[in-house]
Design a protein around this motif. Structure first.
Motif, PDB file in Angstrom:
ATOM      1  N   LYS A 177      14.622  -6.137   3.946  1.00 32.53           N
ATOM      2  CA  LYS A 177      13.241  -6.528   3.686  1.00 32.53           C
ATOM      3  C   LYS A 177      12.250  -5.687   4.489  1.00 32.53           C
ATOM      4  N   LYS A 178      12.600  -5.369   5.743  1.00 35.78           N
ATOM      5  CA  LYS A 178      11.677  -4.656   6.618  1.00 35.78           C
ATOM      6  C   LYS A 178      12.081  -3.202   6.858  1.00 35.78           C
ATOM      7  N   MET A 179      13.027  -2.693   6.092  1.00 37.00           N
ATOM      8  CA  MET A 179      13.483  -1.334   6.302  1.00 37.00           C
ATOM      9  C   MET A 179      12.318  -0.351   6.193  1.00 37.00           C
ATOM     10  N   PRO A 180      12.165   0.626   7.093  1.00 34.17           N
ATOM     11  CA  PRO A 180      13.093   1.051   8.140  1.00 34.17           C
ATOM     12  C   PRO A 180      12.826   0.418   9.512  1.00 34.17           C
ATOM     13  N   PHE A 181      12.127  -0.693   9.538  1.00 32.51           N
ATOM     14  CA  PHE A 181      11.853  -1.382  10.806  1.00 32.51           C
ATOM     15  C   PHE A 181      12.700  -2.649  10.906  1.00 32.51           C
ATOM     16  N   ASP A 315      12.820  -2.686  -5.758  1.00 31.17           N
ATOM     17  CA  ASP A 315      11.790  -2.329  -4.786  1.00 31.17           C
ATOM     18  C   ASP A 315      11.307  -3.539  -3.991  1.00 31.17           C
ATOM     19  N   ALA A 316      11.592  -4.759  -4.491  1.00 34.19           N
ATOM     20  CA  ALA A 316      11.203  -5.961  -3.752  1.00 34.19           C
ATOM     21  C   ALA A 316      12.187  -6.298  -2.637  1.00 34.19           C
ATOM     22  N   ASP A 317      13.382  -5.694  -2.669  1.00 40.29           N
ATOM     23  CA  ASP A 317      14.407  -6.004  -1.667  1.00 40.29           C
ATOM     24  C   ASP A 317      14.312  -5.132  -0.423  1.00 40.29           C
ATOM     25  N   ALA A 318      13.578  -4.027  -0.509  1.00 39.50           N
ATOM     26  CA  ALA A 318      13.453  -3.112   0.632  1.00 39.50           C
ATOM     27  C   ALA A 318      12.013  -2.623   0.700  1.00 39.50           C
ATOM     28  N   TRP A 319      11.395  -2.781   1.842  1.00 36.38           N
ATOM     29  CA  TRP A 319       9.988  -2.404   2.003  1.00 36.38           C
ATOM     30  C   TRP A 319       9.783  -0.925   1.722  1.00 36.38           C
ATOM     31  N   MET A 320      10.687  -0.079   2.200  1.00 33.80           N
ATOM     32  CA  MET A 320      10.529   1.350   2.002  1.00 33.80           C
ATOM     33  C   MET A 320      10.632   1.726   0.525  1.00 33.80           C
ATOM     34  N   LEU A 321      11.541   1.077  -0.210  1.00 31.96           N
ATOM     35  CA  LEU A 321      11.649   1.348  -1.646  1.00 31.96           C
ATOM     36  C   LEU A 321      10.382   0.900  -2.368  1.00 31.96           C
ATOM     37  N   GLY A 322       9.766  -0.174  -1.878  1.00 33.11           N
ATOM     38  CA  GLY A 322       8.495  -0.601  -2.465  1.00 33.11           C
ATOM     39  C   GLY A 322       7.427   0.458  -2.286  1.00 33.11           C
ATOM     40  N   VAL A 323       7.374   1.071  -1.098  1.00 34.37           N
ATOM     41  CA  VAL A 323       6.400   2.138  -0.856  1.00 34.37           C
ATOM     42  C   VAL A 323       6.671   3.328  -1.763  1.00 34.37           C
ATOM     43  N   LEU A 324       7.938   3.718  -1.893  1.00 34.88           N
ATOM     44  CA  LEU A 324       8.285   4.866  -2.724  1.00 34.88           C
ATOM     45  C   LEU A 324       8.021   4.597  -4.200  1.00 34.88           C
TER      46      LEU A 324
END
Length: 391
Positions: A177-181, A315-324
């Motif tokens: 959820k908070k990747m990469p943090f 993209d909802a499962d990983a924050w970074m994928l949402g940004v991309l």
């Protein structure tokens, strides 16, 4: 004793009386021991221990207990790798099990006047199969790596200590959820293959750290991760029959520098670059198309590289994928904008051409009309002039 002998000589008693007196004195004098008995080397100790030992029967519980208690502690020696696509972690764990077995007690110089001088005896790992020991397995293991090593120690009162270092590939449920943090928690569950009513794991009561990291630090696949802490918990399964287990847990935090420098910041820059097309002259179609298409394809390439390090997520499962994914959408809007602008420019060109053609036709038609009017006027004027001349 020497003074006693001198006294016997002074009294001029027979030598037989002196010898008997010395033996009696030696027997009654404190600190004088009889000759030791029993084996003197580890081989003899092993033979004495295994003479009447049954490796298939567990030892008797300690006084006041109903089960055999096996104390467990561990050391996280190595993290070989953390694999997000497969949802697994590879850890080298050194775990120590200690339990009492009075059947394996042996005599030493400090116990029962034995001839073996040491309180503990160390034997090769092969001897572990000749004595009773807890059988276990890692419940969430999907494989192993490396070569396991075993260190086996017996104490003269029957305490058995087994230290095993082995590599375990265990499943791990990641939260992106908070990747990469993000922070992740993984564990390896060591399950005792016996009902907990007979044998059970227990934590040491000495106050030592149950599952620790060595002072020299970890080696291996921890370049991307920082180990925040380790923990060991003892529990019992809910199935029938209940069985005891130990969880060796490690908590890690991802180092986000790589993802920020090579994924997130470039994607933001590419989005800004793609929106620069709106400030380029509308007629410079190749330049506008190059800006948006190169940005869009570059963001897709960044996303593809990131997906190679992750499982199949939305993209909802990983924050970074949402940004991309949002970066792709923004770049796609600019591509669509260029397409629409180009289409409208084409329509505008055709409309302008049609208007120009209409104006030209209108001008040509108006010219013809003016010319015809001139001819008509000239004709009328000529007839009028001829009529006046004829009169």
């Amino acid at each position: 004793r020497h003074a006693f002998i001198i006294l016997m000589r002074h009294l001029r008693l027979p030598m037989r009386c002196a010898v008997v007196a010395v033996l009696v004195l030696a027997t009654c004098t404190p600190g004088v021991h009889s000759v030791c008995s029993g084996p003197t080397d580890p081989g003899g100790i092993r033979t004495a221990m295994l003479t009447s030992h049954d490796e298939y029967s567990p030892p008797a519980p300690q006084s006041g207990e109903t089960t055999v208690k096996v104390e467990v502690s561990g050391v996280l020696e190595l993290i070989k790798s953390v694999s997000e696509p497969t949802g697994s972690i590879q850890m080298a764990i050194e775990h120590t099990m200690t339990w009492p077995d009075s059947r394996l007690a042996f005599d030493t110089t400090t116990r029962n006047n034995g001839c073996f001088e040491h309180e503990r005896a160390v034997f090769p790992s092969a001897m572990l199969s000749e004595v009773w020991h807890p059988e276990y397995s890692f419940l969430n293991a999907i494989g192993s790596f490396g070569t396991a090593s075993t260190f086996l120690v017996f104490k003269n009162d029957g305490e058995v200590t087994v230290t095993i270092r082995e590599g375990v590939s265990a499943t791990c449920i990641f939260d992106f959820k908070k990747m990469p943090f993000d922070e992740q928690t993984c564990y390896a569950r060591m399950l005792l293959n016996a009902p907990s009513k007979m044998v059970a794991f227990t934590a040491p009561t000495t106050g030592q750290e149950l599952f620790k990291v060595p002072n020299t630090g970890l080696l291996g696949g921890t370049t991307e991760w920082t180990v925040l802490g380790t923990n060991m918990t003892v529990g019992e399964t809910t199935g029938m029959p209940p069985m005891s287990y130990v969880d060796f847990t490690v908590r890690m935090k991802r180092k986000p520098d790589y993802w920020i420098a090579f994924v997130l910041l470039p994607s933001i820059f590419l989005v800004a670059l793609s929106y620069g097309t709106f400030w380029i002259q509308r007629g410079a179609i190749p330049a506008r198309a190059a800006f948006c298409f190169i940005s869009y394809l570059s963001v897709i390439n960044l996303t593809k590289g990131s997906l190679a390090s992750l499982p199949k997520l939305s993209d909802a499962d990983a924050w970074m994928l949402g940004v991309l994914s949002k970066s792709q959408y923004f770049c796609a809007y600019t591509v669509l904008g260029v397409v629409v602008a180009n289409y409208l420019l084409h329509v505008e060109t055709r409309v302008n051409a049609a208007l120009k053609d209409a104006r030209e036709k209108e001008d040509a038609s108006l010219g013809e009309k003016i010319s015809d009017m001139r001819l008509f006027v000239r004709g009328k004027a000529g007839r009028f002039a001829w009529g006046r001349t004829g009169r």
